[in-house]
Design a protein around this motif. Sequence first.
Motif, PDB file in Angstrom:
ATOM      1  N   GLU A   9       0.820  -1.219   0.000  1.00  0.00           N
ATOM      2  CA  GLU A   9       0.000   0.000   0.000  1.00  0.00           C
ATOM      3  C   GLU A   9       0.850   1.263   0.000  1.00  0.00           C
ATOM      4  N   ARG A  10       2.136   1.132   0.276  1.00  0.00           N
ATOM      5  CA  ARG A  10       3.030   2.287   0.246  1.00  0.00           C
ATOM      6  C   ARG A  10       3.578   2.557  -1.155  1.00  0.00           C
ATOM      7  N   CYS A  11       3.417   1.614  -2.069  1.00  0.00           N
ATOM      8  CA  CYS A  11       4.017   1.721  -3.400  1.00  0.00           C
ATOM      9  C   CYS A  11       3.182   2.626  -4.308  1.00  0.00           C
ATOM     10  N   ALA A  12       3.874   3.346  -5.168  1.00  0.00           N
ATOM     11  CA  ALA A  12       3.220   4.339  -6.021  1.00  0.00           C
ATOM     12  C   ALA A  12       2.180   3.711  -6.951  1.00  0.00           C
ATOM     13  N   PHE A  13       2.504   2.575  -7.560  1.00  0.00           N
ATOM     14  CA  PHE A  13       1.560   1.961  -8.494  1.00  0.00           C
ATOM     15  C   PHE A  13       0.308   1.476  -7.777  1.00  0.00           C
ATOM     16  N   TRP A  14       0.481   0.932  -6.591  1.00  0.00           N
ATOM     17  CA  TRP A  14      -0.659   0.471  -5.792  1.00  0.00           C
ATOM     18  C   TRP A  14      -1.590   1.648  -5.472  1.00  0.00           C
ATOM     19  N   ARG A  15      -0.990   2.741  -4.991  1.00  0.00           N
ATOM     20  CA  ARG A  15      -1.785   3.909  -4.632  1.00  0.00           C
ATOM     21  C   ARG A  15      -2.472   4.512  -5.855  1.00  0.00           C
ATOM     22  N   LEU A  16      -1.767   4.529  -6.981  1.00  0.00           N
ATOM     23  CA  LEU A  16      -2.351   5.078  -8.202  1.00  0.00           C
ATOM     24  C   LEU A  16      -3.558   4.253  -8.636  1.00  0.00           C
ATOM     25  N   ALA A  17      -3.417   2.934  -8.624  1.00  0.00           N
ATOM     26  CA  ALA A  17      -4.526   2.069  -9.025  1.00  0.00           C
ATOM     27  C   ALA A  17      -5.737   2.272  -8.120  1.00  0.00           C
ATOM     28  N   GLU A  18      -5.499   2.369  -6.808  1.00  0.00           N
ATOM     29  CA  GLU A  18      -6.607   2.583  -5.879  1.00  0.00           C
ATOM     30  C   GLU A  18      -7.275   3.943  -6.114  1.00  0.00           C
ATOM     31  N   SER A  19      -6.482   4.937  -6.470  1.00  0.00           N
ATOM     32  CA  SER A  19      -7.057   6.262  -6.718  1.00  0.00           C
ATOM     33  C   SER A  19      -7.982   6.269  -7.922  1.00  0.00           C
ATOM     34  N   LEU A  20      -7.819   5.262  -8.804  1.00  0.00           N
ATOM     35  CA  LEU A  20      -8.667   5.148  -9.996  1.00  0.00           C
ATOM     36  C   LEU A  20      -9.833   4.197  -9.772  1.00  0.00           C
ATOM     37  N   GLY A  21      -9.958   3.689  -8.558  1.00  0.00           N
ATOM     38  CA  GLY A  21     -11.084   2.822  -8.239  1.00  0.00           C
ATOM     39  C   GLY A  21     -10.820   1.342  -8.321  1.00  0.00           C
ATOM     40  N   ALA A  22      -9.593   0.947  -8.672  1.00  0.00           N
ATOM     41  CA  ALA A  22      -9.266  -0.481  -8.750  1.00  0.00           C
ATOM     42  C   ALA A  22      -9.094  -1.059  -7.350  1.00  0.00           C
ATOM     43  N   GLN A  23      -9.308  -2.348  -7.234  1.00  0.00           N
ATOM     44  CA  GLN A  23      -9.039  -3.060  -5.996  1.00  0.00           C
ATOM     45  C   GLN A  23      -7.763  -3.875  -6.192  1.00  0.00           C
ATOM     46  N   CYS A  24      -6.755  -3.570  -5.391  1.00  0.00           N
ATOM     47  CA  CYS A  24      -5.458  -4.217  -5.517  1.00  0.00           C
ATOM     48  C   CYS A  24      -5.371  -5.395  -4.545  1.00  0.00           C
ATOM     49  N   HIS A  25      -4.718  -6.451  -4.975  1.00  0.00           N
ATOM     50  CA  HIS A  25      -4.602  -7.661  -4.163  1.00  0.00           C
ATOM     51  C   HIS A  25      -3.147  -8.113  -4.105  1.00  0.00           C
ATOM     52  N   ARG A  26      -2.777  -8.696  -2.988  1.00  0.00           N
ATOM     53  CA  ARG A  26      -1.405  -9.172  -2.813  1.00  0.00           C
ATOM     54  C   ARG A  26      -1.149 -10.482  -3.541  1.00  0.00           C
TER      55      ARG A  26
END
Length: 262
Positions: A79-96
């Motif tokens: 959750e600290r990574c730039a790509f993760w945060r960017l994806a979440e800001s666009l409404g995506a749900q990120c998974h480990r």
Amino acid sequence: SSASSSSSSSASSSASGGFAMPDPTLMDVLRVLRRVHLDWSSGGEESADRALDAQRKGVLDKVHLVFAGGLLETPDHPERCAFWRLAESLGAQCHRKWDATFITHVVAGEKRSGSVERAVKEGVHAVSKEWLLHAAQRWCKQREELYPAPGVLPDPSRLPPVPSLPSVEQRIKAALEAVKLIPVVGQNGEQRDFRLRVATRYFVGPALWPRVNALFDRFQALESNPNETSNEERDRVLKELTRLVGDDALGRIVSATEPLTT
């Protein structure tokens, strides 16, 4: 270098008769602004800020993704990574972790990974990081087939169908309209060659496309491991591509697309 840049030396360098390819990004921004204005003015959102945020969150709505190929600098705290945060800001749900029951996309870095291999095998979208970056830049979800993950060959069956057009002029215009939708990402030779691959589909039939695709693959392999022998073979590959596509058509496509690769 790439097939497009090398072809330009052997193909026609004149852009006369070409077609302008305006960047569609401004049209995307205009579309977003119109929606924001409508949401706000109709009372759907209480402020322009909230309307903008809602539009942003809707870009990758219903997308469930995992990252691969070294995109997460701190895997223990993604959750600290730039790509993760960017994806979440666009409404995506990120998974480990990968889960075939709901994962829709694998976003990959430069390295080929097991997640990408599995995505290709199971029919899940395997896309480059530029798919995510351009979705953020243009405020709209990008077509996955235009952003194959590194090492993933373009699948012609997933590209838009090519219409039957009688004249060379019509084919060139249609090819350039298709190519302008494909982003140029820095100096990524594979991405530039993919643009040219898409354009050549308008000049060869389905029976010849596998051969043309194989020639592009061979050219890229030769570019990756240059030597005296490969230079001669590269020339043969370019000559065969020119024969199949047509000297005039290939020259004009290269001339029209080359300014976009600089």
